[in-house]
Design a protein around this motif. Structure first.
Motif, PDB file in Angstrom:
ATOM      1  N   LEU A  58       1.849  -0.663   1.071  1.00  0.00           N
ATOM      2  CA  LEU A  58       3.268  -0.314   0.998  1.00  0.00           C
ATOM      3  C   LEU A  58       4.081  -1.326   1.784  1.00  0.00           C
ATOM      4  O   LEU A  58       3.707  -1.710   2.884  1.00  0.00           O
ATOM      5  CB  LEU A  58       3.493   1.086   1.570  1.00  0.00           C
ATOM      6  N   ARG A  59       5.186  -1.743   1.223  1.00  0.00           N
ATOM      7  CA  ARG A  59       6.052  -2.726   1.869  1.00  0.00           C
ATOM      8  C   ARG A  59       7.387  -2.135   2.288  1.00  0.00           C
ATOM      9  O   ARG A  59       8.150  -2.795   2.977  1.00  0.00           O
ATOM     10  CB  ARG A  59       6.299  -3.907   0.925  1.00  0.00           C
ATOM     11  N   ALA A  60       7.692  -0.908   1.849  1.00  0.00           N
ATOM     12  CA  ALA A  60       8.980  -0.313   2.173  1.00  0.00           C
ATOM     13  C   ALA A  60       8.860   1.203   2.234  1.00  0.00           C
ATOM     14  O   ALA A  60       7.992   1.789   1.609  1.00  0.00           O
ATOM     15  CB  ALA A  60      10.012  -0.708   1.125  1.00  0.00           C
ATOM     16  N   ALA A  61       9.746   1.798   3.002  1.00  0.00           N
ATOM     17  CA  ALA A  61       9.850   3.247   3.075  1.00  0.00           C
ATOM     18  C   ALA A  61      11.094   3.635   2.282  1.00  0.00           C
ATOM     19  O   ALA A  61      12.000   2.817   2.120  1.00  0.00           O
ATOM     20  CB  ALA A  61       9.959   3.700   4.520  1.00  0.00           C
ATOM     21  N   PRO A  62      11.138   4.840   1.769  1.00  0.00           N
ATOM     22  CA  PRO A  62      10.151   5.897   1.890  1.00  0.00           C
ATOM     23  C   PRO A  62       9.027   5.752   0.862  1.00  0.00           C
ATOM     24  O   PRO A  62       9.157   5.046  -0.128  1.00  0.00           O
ATOM     25  CB  PRO A  62      10.961   7.154   1.594  1.00  0.00           C
ATOM     26  N   ALA A  63       7.958   6.465   1.150  1.00  0.00           N
ATOM     27  CA  ALA A  63       6.851   6.549   0.205  1.00  0.00           C
ATOM     28  C   ALA A  63       6.203   7.915   0.353  1.00  0.00           C
ATOM     29  O   ALA A  63       6.049   8.415   1.463  1.00  0.00           O
ATOM     30  CB  ALA A  63       5.829   5.453   0.460  1.00  0.00           C
ATOM     31  N   LEU A  64       5.857   8.511  -0.762  1.00  0.00           N
ATOM     32  CA  LEU A  64       5.076   9.746  -0.774  1.00  0.00           C
ATOM     33  C   LEU A  64       3.659   9.387  -1.183  1.00  0.00           C
ATOM     34  O   LEU A  64       3.457   8.645  -2.138  1.00  0.00           O
ATOM     35  CB  LEU A  64       5.639  10.742  -1.787  1.00  0.00           C
ATOM     36  N   LEU A  65       2.683   9.901  -0.458  1.00  0.00           N
ATOM     37  CA  LEU A  65       1.281   9.628  -0.740  1.00  0.00           C
ATOM     38  C   LEU A  65       0.550  10.921  -1.036  1.00  0.00           C
ATOM     39  O   LEU A  65       0.766  11.920  -0.359  1.00  0.00           O
ATOM     40  CB  LEU A  65       0.605   8.985   0.471  1.00  0.00           C
ATOM     41  N   HIS A  66      -0.318  10.898  -2.031  1.00  0.00           N
ATOM     42  CA  HIS A  66      -1.229  12.010  -2.257  1.00  0.00           C
ATOM     43  C   HIS A  66      -2.557  11.568  -1.663  1.00  0.00           C
ATOM     44  O   HIS A  66      -3.184  10.620  -2.146  1.00  0.00           O
ATOM     45  CB  HIS A  66      -1.378  12.345  -3.740  1.00  0.00           C
ATOM     46  N   VAL A  67      -2.964  12.215  -0.595  1.00  0.00           N
ATOM     47  CA  VAL A  67      -4.098  11.768   0.209  1.00  0.00           C
ATOM     48  C   VAL A  67      -5.395  11.713  -0.595  1.00  0.00           C
ATOM     49  O   VAL A  67      -6.090  10.695  -0.594  1.00  0.00           O
ATOM     50  CB  VAL A  67      -4.266  12.663   1.459  1.00  0.00           C
TER      51      VAL A  67
END
Length: 90
Positions: A58-67
């Motif tokens: 990831l290079r920028a926020a925001p980000a949602l991750l599914h673990v």
């Protein structure tokens, strides 16, 4: 980070999209997913944020991750996109 939360939200200060996504989760989505998302804030948890950003490229926020699946939702977030991402049957 808790093992119980299947999603992670990466966020940071001075980020308009981060604030917009947080408002979207709290407002239109009425906090429905709050117990399913662990929030990692860049300035408050820099090591965890850096580790996850590197792991998920990831290079920028925001980000949602599914673990469990390793899938990410990034960029601009609309109500439909967020809801679909959080309701997917992984």
């Amino acid at each position: 980070m808790t093992d119980a939360a299947p999603y992670i939200l990466l966020t940071q200060e001075a980020c308009a999209e981060c604030e917009r996504l947080k408002r979207l989760l709290a407002g239109p989505l009425k906090g429905h997913y709050g117990d399913r998302i662990t929030v990692i804030h860049r300035q408050e948890q820099p090591e965890a944020f850096a580790h996850l950003a590197e792991q998920y490229e990831l290079r920028a926020a925001p980000a949602l991750l599914h673990v469990a699946s390793g899938r990410t939702q990034r960029g601009k977030f609309g109500l439909g996109e967020v809801r679909r991402f959080l309701e997917q049957d992984w």
